[in-house]
Write an enzyme that holds these catalytic residues in place. Structure first.
Site, PDB file in Angstrom:
ATOM      1  N   GLY A  74       0.805  -1.211   0.000  1.00 49.39           N
ATOM      2  CA  GLY A  74       0.000   0.000   0.000  1.00 49.39           C
ATOM      3  C   GLY A  74       0.840   1.264   0.000  1.00 49.39           C
ATOM      4  CB  CYS A  75       0.323   4.497   1.751  1.00 46.87           C
ATOM      5  SG  CYS A  75      -1.381   4.852   1.249  1.00 46.87           S
ATOM      6  CB  VAL A  76       4.491   1.579   3.636  1.00 45.99           C
ATOM      7  CG1 VAL A  76       4.505   0.101   3.253  1.00 45.99           C
ATOM      8  CG2 VAL A  76       5.734   1.929   4.443  1.00 45.99           C
ATOM      9  CB  ALA A  77       4.742   0.081  -1.820  1.00 44.78           C
ATOM     10  CG  LEU A  85       2.760   5.569   8.811  1.00 43.27           C
ATOM     11  CD1 LEU A  85       1.634   6.208   9.616  1.00 43.27           C
ATOM     12  CD2 LEU A  85       3.462   4.518   9.634  1.00 43.27           C
TER      13      LEU A  85
END
Length: 363
Positions: free
Chosen positions: A138-141, A340
């Site tokens: 998700g957003c942390v990638a 995150l």
């Protein structure tokens, strides 16, 4: 070690004001007048002025199956990935057939063969290029992808590694779902892509690349937070999980994590001149600033990105990074990039500009 040679951001051509997107989505998401009032308020307070969408606005009114949506994802993701990668390689002065390693990430669609494989014949990448497609971060990638490229390049100092991120969040918006998660998410997320080109130390020295080097990385997974952020697969696609608990996780963990990470590198927060935060939303950015005791405009570039294009999941922090690389940096400048994602997981990347970079040259 490794060095960032170039970062290129790409956006779909269809751009709309936040208010226009809200009015289109309202009857699709809920028919309840009370919920519609809540949705309007949430969208107007999201810190988003406009978003780019992969489809023309009217096309979202059509009912489609998950299969039809995912087919659209594969085609559009391939196009945007190709655009961003060619631009980044061009800026770095590297040909497609010089790429040795590719990490591809997305959480808004699936493809087998993966999008990175589809790009090999399309762009003239070598057929022996090493590929690692990632799903689920998700957003942390975006931050995690840079860290994993760094890990690879430490052992392959003469090679070229690429991170590709494509997130078409608009294709995941759920019809007839008036849960608070969907009401919030439908006002936050946009569509976009980004490519990061990195090289090992030996390659950087030979090419004279002056971009920042990755000095250190750190990963964290916070226990008991698996239901705070994520996606829940369903018959109609990916249903978002997005709760207010993310701020509590930041408040409880980020100050100590950042202090410990910087201490490991013999730095303190005042030594960081550039903060590159994933623009997860206004409350998330507020929590970062509060927890790290940052000065008022430290995350201004992240807030501007949020206003202009919304939250692009894994691509967002890379869009912020692309803008930062266009600025001037003196030798010895440090930056901290962080994000995150589901888990909740966090990634931290310490950057150092050990060679001066002039804004005119970087642009």
């Amino acid at each position: 070690m490794s060095r960032i040679a170039a970062v290129a951001a790409a956006l779909p051509e269809h751009a709309y004001a936040q208010a226009d997107i809200t009015e289109m989505l309202l009857p699709l998401v809920t028919r309840d007048p009370g919920k519609q009032r809540v949705m309007r308020r949430l969208h107007s307070n999201a810190g988003v002025d406009s978003r780019h969408l992969v489809l023309p606005l009217d096309e979202y009114r059509r009912a489609v199956t998950f299969g039809q949506t995912n087919d659209r994802f594969v085609g559009e993701a391939t196009r945007l990935a190709a655009t961003s990668l060619l631009q980044a390689l061009g800026e770095a002065g590297i040909a497609p057939d010089e790429v040795d390693f590719i990490v591809f990430t997305s959480v808004t669609g699936i493809s087998a063969p993966s999008v990175d494989a589809l790009l090999v014949p399309l762009l003239g990448l070598r057929d022996d290029v090493k590929r690692v497609p990632i799903f689920g971060l998700g957003c942390v990638a975006g931050a995690a992808g840079i860290a994993r490229l760094h890990d690879y390049l430490k052992g392959h100092p003469d090679e070229v590694a690429v991170l590709l991120s494509v997130e078409l969040c608009s294709l995941t918006v759920q019809r007839d779902d008036d849960s608070m998660d969907n009401l919030v998410a439908s006002g936050l997320f946009g569509d976009g892509a980004a490519a990061v080109v990195m090289v090992g130390d030996a390659r950087a020295d030979r090419m004279g690349i002056a971009g920042p080097r990755v000095a250190d990385t750190r990963s964290r997974l916070y226990a008991g937070s698996r239901d705070v952020i994520g996606f829940r697969p369903s018959e109609t696609g990916f249903r978002v999980i997005l709760t207010a608990g993310v701020v509590d996780v930041i408040d409880a963990n980020f100050p100590g994590d950042v202090r410990g990470f910087l201490d490991r590198n013999e730095l303190i927060a005042d030594d960081i001149g550039t903060w590159i935060a994933h623009p997860g939303g206004p409350k998330v950015l507020d929590a970062f600033e509060r927890g790290l005791a940052l000065p008022g405009r430290a995350l201004e570039r992240s807030r501007r990105s949020m206003a202009a294009v919304g939250n692009l999941s894994s691509s967002s922090v890379l869009h912020v990074l692309a803008g930062e690389l266009h600025g001037a940096h003196a030798a010895g400048d440090h930056g901290l990039l962080f994000a995150l994602g589901p888990g909740i997981s966090a990634e931290f990347v310490l950057l150092e500009w050990d060679r001066p970079v002039a804004a005119a040259l970087a642009a």
